[in-house]
Design a protein around this motif. Structure first.
Motif, PDB file in Angstrom:
ATOM      1  N   LYS A   1      12.410  -1.473   1.437  1.00  0.00           N
ATOM      2  CA  LYS A   1      11.665  -1.706   0.190  1.00  0.00           C
ATOM      3  C   LYS A   1      11.154  -3.139   0.136  1.00  0.00           C
ATOM      4  O   LYS A   1      11.939  -4.083   0.245  1.00  0.00           O
ATOM      5  CB  LYS A   1      12.594  -1.450  -1.005  1.00  0.00           C
TER       6      LYS A   1
ATOM      7  N   HIS B   1      17.373   2.991  -9.623  1.00  0.00           N
ATOM      8  CA  HIS B   1      18.261   1.828  -9.654  1.00  0.00           C
ATOM      9  C   HIS B   1      19.582   2.262 -10.270  1.00  0.00           C
ATOM     10  O   HIS B   1      19.625   2.627 -11.444  1.00  0.00           O
ATOM     11  CB  HIS B   1      17.648   0.702 -10.489  1.00  0.00           C
TER      12      HIS B   1
ATOM     13  N   MET C   1      17.635   1.961  -4.812  1.00  0.00           N
ATOM     14  CA  MET C   1      16.974   0.671  -4.595  1.00  0.00           C
ATOM     15  C   MET C   1      18.004  -0.428  -4.315  1.00  0.00           C
ATOM     16  O   MET C   1      19.103  -0.417  -4.867  1.00  0.00           O
ATOM     17  CB  MET C   1      16.118   0.311  -5.800  1.00  0.00           C
TER      18      MET C   1
ATOM     19  N   ASP D   1      12.258   5.652 -11.076  1.00  0.00           N
ATOM     20  CA  ASP D   1      12.426   4.212 -11.326  1.00  0.00           C
ATOM     21  C   ASP D   1      13.357   3.980 -12.516  1.00  0.00           C
ATOM     22  O   ASP D   1      13.203   3.001 -13.250  1.00  0.00           O
ATOM     23  CB  ASP D   1      11.079   3.504 -11.533  1.00  0.00           C
TER      24      ASP D   1
ATOM     25  N   HIS E   1      13.235   7.251  -6.197  1.00  0.00           N
ATOM     26  CA  HIS E   1      13.256   5.817  -6.555  1.00  0.00           C
ATOM     27  C   HIS E   1      14.162   5.650  -7.758  1.00  0.00           C
ATOM     28  O   HIS E   1      13.798   6.012  -8.878  1.00  0.00           O
ATOM     29  CB  HIS E   1      11.837   5.337  -6.890  1.00  0.00           C
TER      30      HIS E   1
ATOM     31  N   HIS F   1       6.179   3.843  -7.959  1.00  0.00           N
ATOM     32  CA  HIS F   1       5.804   3.847  -9.376  1.00  0.00           C
ATOM     33  C   HIS F   1       4.327   3.469  -9.561  1.00  0.00           C
ATOM     34  O   HIS F   1       4.003   2.499 -10.258  1.00  0.00           O
ATOM     35  CB  HIS F   1       6.702   2.936 -10.212  1.00  0.00           C
TER      36      HIS F   1
HETATM   37 ZN    ZN Z   1      12.192   0.174  -9.236  1.00  0.00          ZN
END
Ligand code: ZN
Length: 348
Positions: A100, A15, A39, A247, A13, A175
């Motif tokens: 997602k 970004h 993501m 994340d 995960h 998360h």
């Molecule tokens: Zn995220």
């Protein structure tokens, strides 16, 4: 000296953003991780295979040449705009690995998200057929629900009924941030969960007790010390349902330090050191590889990496970088520089 060698980790995960921010951050992920589940919450979000493919190419175009085995894979943004035939082709081509779901308004660039998980049943049927996972940002956006109870509320009100009606749908709670989330995952055979370095290593007192720390503000918010303890137990306990998803989510300090802080922690640089530090304190370094490198691989149906990475508990008196600067002049704070002074990482 304490030292441990693990298969190259995966980040399930992350970004990576786009443009100058992508260029500035991609190397941190590419040098430390093999698979990266990227993501899709760009603006506008990635809802077609063509857009995912173009984004994938932009990522590879700026990834460093010395990354040992970097493999970004793409998630589509759960939306009525997804065409089921397009999704099928994307999965068959190997470019799309998941879908997602964002509740509308829950976090960065989630305005195009759903108002109810139950609105996408046709999509889920296709995903079951294709054997891909639904990745869920589990946060109830009902404004009457307390901010620290939103994960539990979403799981109870939305994900539990979906799991009951579609027991073949494989789900990742992204998360996971609470004890209630850990319990939910354990109780549902079709559900697994990613856990971030910052939810493992910090609690809400770190966020709020000694001056509010925008650099620790993320969604779902870092929760209580009791929640943190349950996350640590899940991560270090060897349960194959729990694995690392950082994340990592960079925002410029200009957006973090304003009157309304953006949600996101940029941990790609030192996240592994942070996780190693947590496992070391628990006396569970022997479980580190399961969490960072093998559990997630098994959940996503790939073999663990054959590349190795070595972590050694050795303090440095070097000054470590505390932030990066993009080509546009934006600064991003690097989470975990304290833990990073206690660990040396080498790649073989
Ligand atoms: Zn995220």
């Amino acid at each position: 000296m304490t030292s441990i060698e693990i298969p190259f980790p995966d980040d399930w995960h992350v970004h990576l953003r786009d443009g100058e921010m992508l260029e500035a951050v991609v190397g941190y992920t590419a040098r430390r991780f093999r698979y990266a589940m990227v993501m899709p919450n760009l603006a506008p979000p990635i809802t077609s295979v063509a857009d995912a493919r173009a984004y994938h190419q932009r990522i590879l175009a700026v990834a460093p040449a010395d990354a040992p085995d970097f493999r970004p894979v793409m998630a589509l943004y759960c939306s009525p705009a997804i065409d089921l035939d397009d999704l099928r082709r994307g999965v068959e081509e190997g470019i799309i690995a998941a879908v997602k779901y964002y509740p509308a308004g829950a976090t960065t660039n989630s305005d195009a998200g759903g108002t109810s998980l139950a609105d996408f049943m046709n999509l889920y049927e296709t995903m079951i057929d294709l054997g891909i996972r639904l990745l869920v940002h589990a946060e109830d956006t009902d404004p009457t629900v307390d901010i620290f109870a939103r994960e539990a509320s979403f799981l109870d009100r939305q994900l539990a009924p979906l799991c009951a009606s579609l027991p073949e749908l494989a789900v990742t709670v992204e998360h996971v941030s609470t004890g209630a989330g850990v319990d939910f995952v354990s109780a549902h055979p079709q559900v697994a969960a990613s856990i971030t370095p910052h939810h493992l290593a910090r609690d809400r007192s770190d966020l709020l007790a000694n001056g509010m720390k925008p650099d620790l503000y993320c969604k779902p918010v870092i929760n209580s010390s009791a929640d943190q303890a349950q996350l640590i137990a899940a991560a270090t306990g060897g349960d194959p349902k729990f694995f690392l998803g950082t994340d990592s989510a960079p925002h410029p300090t200009a957006a973090k330090y304003g009157p309304v802080a953006k949600a996101g922690v940029f941990n790609a640089a030192y996240g592994l050191e942070v996780v190693a530090d947590v496992f070391h304190q628990e006396g569970s370094l022997d479980q580190l590889a399961a969490f960072t490198s093998t559990n997630g691989a098994a959940v996503y149906g790939v073999e663990p990496s054959e590349h190795r990475l070595m972590l050694t508990a050795e303090s440095t008196d070097q000054d470590l970088a505390t932030h990066l600067t993009t080509a546009a002049g934006d600064e991003v704070v690097l989470f975990g520089d304290d833990e990073a002074t206690r660990w040396q990482v080498s790649v073989s």
